[in-house]
Design an enzyme around this catalytic site. Structure first.
Site, PDB file in Angstrom:
ATOM      1  N   ARG A   1      69.299 -37.080  26.896  1.00 11.80           N
ATOM      2  CA  ARG A   1      69.760 -37.350  28.259  1.00 11.80           C
ATOM      3  C   ARG A   1      68.741 -38.208  29.010  1.00 11.80           C
ATOM      4  O   ARG A   1      69.105 -39.060  29.819  1.00 11.80           O
ATOM      5  CB  ARG A   1      69.995 -36.028  28.987  1.00 11.80           C
TER       6      ARG A   1
ATOM      7  N   ASP B   1      74.709 -25.069  30.595  1.00  9.09           N
ATOM      8  CA  ASP B   1      73.793 -24.412  29.661  1.00  9.09           C
ATOM      9  C   ASP B   1      73.856 -22.890  29.825  1.00  9.09           C
ATOM     10  O   ASP B   1      73.859 -22.151  28.841  1.00  9.09           O
ATOM     11  CB  ASP B   1      72.359 -24.892  29.909  1.00  9.09           C
ATOM     12  N   SER B   2      73.911 -22.444  31.086  1.00  7.35           N
ATOM     13  CA  SER B   2      73.989 -21.000  31.350  1.00  7.35           C
ATOM     14  C   SER B   2      75.317 -20.429  30.864  1.00  7.35           C
ATOM     15  O   SER B   2      75.369 -19.288  30.380  1.00  7.35           O
ATOM     16  CB  SER B   2      73.796 -20.729  32.848  1.00  7.35           C
TER      17      SER B   2
ATOM     18  N   ARG C   1      76.990 -21.585  28.272  1.00  2.11           N
ATOM     19  CA  ARG C   1      76.847 -21.520  26.812  1.00  2.11           C
ATOM     20  C   ARG C   1      76.034 -20.284  26.422  1.00  2.11           C
ATOM     21  O   ARG C   1      76.364 -19.586  25.451  1.00  2.11           O
ATOM     22  CB  ARG C   1      76.151 -22.788  26.305  1.00  2.11           C
TER      23      ARG C   1
ATOM     24  N   GLY D   1      78.578 -43.919  35.131  1.00  2.00           N
ATOM     25  CA  GLY D   1      77.354 -44.251  34.415  1.00  2.00           C
ATOM     26  C   GLY D   1      77.582 -44.361  32.927  1.00  2.00           C
ATOM     27  O   GLY D   1      78.691 -44.187  32.428  1.00  2.00           O
TER      28      GLY D   1
ATOM     29  N   HIS E   1      68.173 -29.980  32.591  1.00  2.00           N
ATOM     30  CA  HIS E   1      69.384 -29.952  31.767  1.00  2.00           C
ATOM     31  C   HIS E   1      69.106 -30.881  30.592  1.00  2.00           C
ATOM     32  O   HIS E   1      69.408 -32.067  30.614  1.00  2.00           O
ATOM     33  CB  HIS E   1      70.593 -30.441  32.570  1.00  2.00           C
TER      34      HIS E   1
END
Length: 311
Positions: free
Chosen positions: A92, A152-153, A155, A83, A179
């Protein structure tokens, strides 16, 4: 038909994320066979050659080759990293129009081979494209998994580990939701070996840490054009959980079916992952503020997603 067994992985899309994921798989010895597919055949074949030169030093031997969609017929997992990538200043969700058409073509091409495994989706916007993959494929929801908030978790746990001088594996905390910009930190259950974190931080400090988590991708994209090492490791972790039938809880994008009071949306939540896929959502106890932020995150996704499926 029974779910395809074995540990053959197909990677579709060998850009920065895809090639980093392929390297993580090889470096950890996670599968027996890896097939790379990309519209840029020259680039993918270059990656195959480069990766094969490292197999000697990997934990276990592994067949790595370039292939076509026909290879998907006996694959255990197909990983979608294809993509258009996020550009500086772009969210995003801005990517959805470009990547939805690409995914429709890819998923239908995979399913036409008789594929009977698990899809793992990484391309952004990952929640909307995971939902699209589920719709386009016709597979049961547990067999379409998005990378969700696994990065994300990570980070979040990294920053909290720095804050308190411990290793990230001793920090237990989740980012859930989209996200993207509407994600939320679940401070109410974040802890270090059972010791609650929230009471030890001011509201200002919690907001600073969350902002750093939420905006990390923008900073990295501005600095070097793309993020790929962290998400590649997250994808490898999900792959390991599937192939080794781990029953481990990971924050991935999966379909809500009444959990948290919502349905018909893919979103990042802690979920049990094993050889059958994303088999069970673990509902966290959220406080009122967290519930409202989750509601907003789901509304943000559905505002973009729903028009595509109501035409």
């Amino acid at each position: 038909m029974d779910l395809t067994q074995g540990s053959k992985v197909i990677l579709i899309g060998t850009g920065s994320v895809g090639s980093s994921y392929a390297y993580a798989l090889m470096n950890q010895g996670l599968c027996s066979e890896l097939v790379l597919i990309d519209i840029n055949e020259k680039k993918a074949k270059g990656d195959v050659k480069d990766l094969n030169h490292g197999v000697l030093y990997a934990p276990s031997t592994m067949k790595i080759k370039f292939g076509t969609y026909e290879e998907c017929k006996d694959a255990a997992i197909v990983v979608l990293c294809a993509g258009v990538a996020q550009k500086p200043g772009e969210t995003r969700l801005d990517l959805v129009n470009k990547n939805m058409k690409i995914f429709e073509s890819i998923v239908k091409s995979v399913m036409e081979t008789g594929f009977n495994g698990i899809f793992l989706v990484a391309t952004n916007p990952v929640d909307i494209l995971s939902y699209a993959t589920w719709k386009f494929s016709g597979l049961p929801k547990e067999r379409v998994i998005g990378s969700g908030t696994i990065l994300d978790s990570a980070r979040f746990r990294h920053l909290l580990a720095q804050e308190f001088g411990v290793t990230p594996t001793s920090v237990h905390g989740y980012i859930i939701g989209e996200h993207g910009d509407s994600e939320l930190a679940v401070w109410s259950s974040a802890n270090i070996s059972g010791n609650p974190i929230a009471p030890q931080l001011t509201e200002e400090r919690k907001n600073e840490i969350f902002a750093e988590v939420r905006d990390a991708a923008y900073e990295i994209i501005e600095a070097k054009g793309a993020t790929y090492y962290g998400i590649a490791m997250g994808l490898a972790r999900i792959t390991k959980a599937i192939l080794r039938d781990e029953d481990v809880v990971l924050p991935v994008s999966t379909l809500l079916n009444g959990e948290y009071g919502y349905e018909d949306v893919y979103i990042g939540v802690p979920t049990v992952i094993n050889r059958k896929g994303a088999v069970k959502i673990i509902e966290l106890s959220l406080d009122d503020q967290e519930r409202e932020r989750l509601r907003n995150s789901i509304a943000t996704l559905k505002k973009i997603q729903d028009p595509f499926w109501k035409k």
